[in-house]
Design an enzyme around this catalytic site. Sequence first.
Site, PDB file in Angstrom:
ATOM      1  N   GLY A  36     -13.668 -34.430 -22.018  1.00 55.85           N
ATOM      2  CA  GLY A  36     -13.362 -34.544 -20.438  1.00 55.85           C
ATOM      3  C   GLY A  36     -12.615 -33.951 -19.199  1.00 55.85           C
ATOM      4  O   GLY A  36     -12.243 -32.982 -19.216  1.00 55.85           O
ATOM      5  N   ALA A 118     -21.866 -46.311 -27.188  1.00 57.89           N
ATOM      6  CA  ALA A 118     -22.762 -44.741 -27.916  1.00 57.89           C
ATOM      7  C   ALA A 118     -23.001 -44.875 -29.218  1.00 57.89           C
ATOM      8  O   ALA A 118     -22.260 -44.023 -29.506  1.00 57.89           O
ATOM      9  CB  ALA A 118     -22.427 -43.681 -26.652  1.00 57.89           C
ATOM     10  N   TYR A 149     -18.839 -36.033 -37.329  1.00 56.21           N
ATOM     11  CA  TYR A 149     -19.633 -37.257 -36.384  1.00 56.21           C
ATOM     12  C   TYR A 149     -20.627 -38.332 -36.672  1.00 56.21           C
ATOM     13  O   TYR A 149     -20.269 -39.614 -36.201  1.00 56.21           O
ATOM     14  CB  TYR A 149     -20.052 -36.225 -35.608  1.00 56.21           C
ATOM     15  CG  TYR A 149     -20.691 -36.501 -33.704  1.00 56.21           C
ATOM     16  CD1 TYR A 149     -20.211 -37.003 -32.855  1.00 56.21           C
ATOM     17  CD2 TYR A 149     -22.152 -36.864 -34.085  1.00 56.21           C
ATOM     18  CE1 TYR A 149     -20.741 -37.499 -31.630  1.00 56.21           C
ATOM     19  CE2 TYR A 149     -22.422 -36.649 -32.918  1.00 56.21           C
ATOM     20  CZ  TYR A 149     -22.029 -37.172 -31.784  1.00 56.21           C
ATOM     21  OH  TYR A 149     -22.474 -37.998 -30.770  1.00 56.21           O
TER      22      TYR A 149
END
Length: 316
Positions: A36, A118, A149
């Site tokens: 981010g 999410a 992941y």
Amino acid sequence: MHALVTGGAGFLGSHLVRSLLQRQAQVTIWDNLHTGREKNFLAVRDQIDFHNADIRFTTPENAPTSRFGKFDVIFNLACPASPPHYQKDPVYTWETSVLGIHNMLRLSEMHGAKLLHASTSEVYGDPSVHPQPETYWGNVNTVGIRSCYDEGKRAAESICADYVRFKKQDVRLFRIFNTYGEYMHPDDGRVISNFCVAALKGEAVPVYGDGTQTRSFCYASDLIAGILALSDLPREKYDGPINLGNPSEFTIAELVGVLERVSGKKLAVKHFPLPADDPKVRRPVIERAQKILGWQPQVALEEGLKRTLAYFAGEI
Ligand code: UDP
């Protein structure tokens, strides 16, 4: 309403934070700025409470106190999602997915907050069922380069489901299919950002493999509308994970053609080897979202790409 957005400085988090502010919510962001960026929330800095927090280690006991008090809802978006980024530090990715969701579940329990997590189409792996409904259990390599992941997100789904079953908590899962739009990092590494940046720089667009693999691309504002609809859903109507994505499917070679039309440029293509375990096809079945949320994407790829290209023109 006070919302915590983990990963609120990331690509989708930045969209979600703005949409929540538009709804007059109080918003706290936790982000460790791993992928981010501070610049993503600078324009709304005065309206939000930002904490540089890493969800791997932020427990209910040591969590920073928000100036808005307790959380009513937690949106857990913190995790690198682009293959090159999540593969760069796979242990970090796994810890963020697995330890992070455990911490957020405990936090939501302590605050009595609803939790929206999410998840991802990667839980389907390289799918042997096409298109992918939520009832498909997936085809994932447990020891491949994507598994930090994929399996991390699958483990996260499983603990969320157990918090619903055993602790009767309000936890809702959504599976995000390929999404693009403003606030993506120019070095994000995913196909749309790579293609847009290359086209704007006058470079050849990098196609991995022969370009026959498919993806279905959802514009960010559509995805956020789906997440908010899921958050608004009366609790008793939630009945398991929901796919959020745009079911219009394109080969990567076709994507080059769409970008040529949008940019008005003839694009040179440079081929690179296909990364290991790259899914050959991907398209969501969105009937559940249509039925339960009354949601479906509105923005076609050409329109979304036009806006995204304009955004990247200002970024590079
Ligand atoms: N891809 C590509 N060029 C790029 C980046 C990705 O051809 O510069 C391909 C990649 O091999 C995959 C598809 O585009 O088949 C989507 O990749 P992305 O990294 O955007 O997301 P994924 O769906 O694989 O997580």
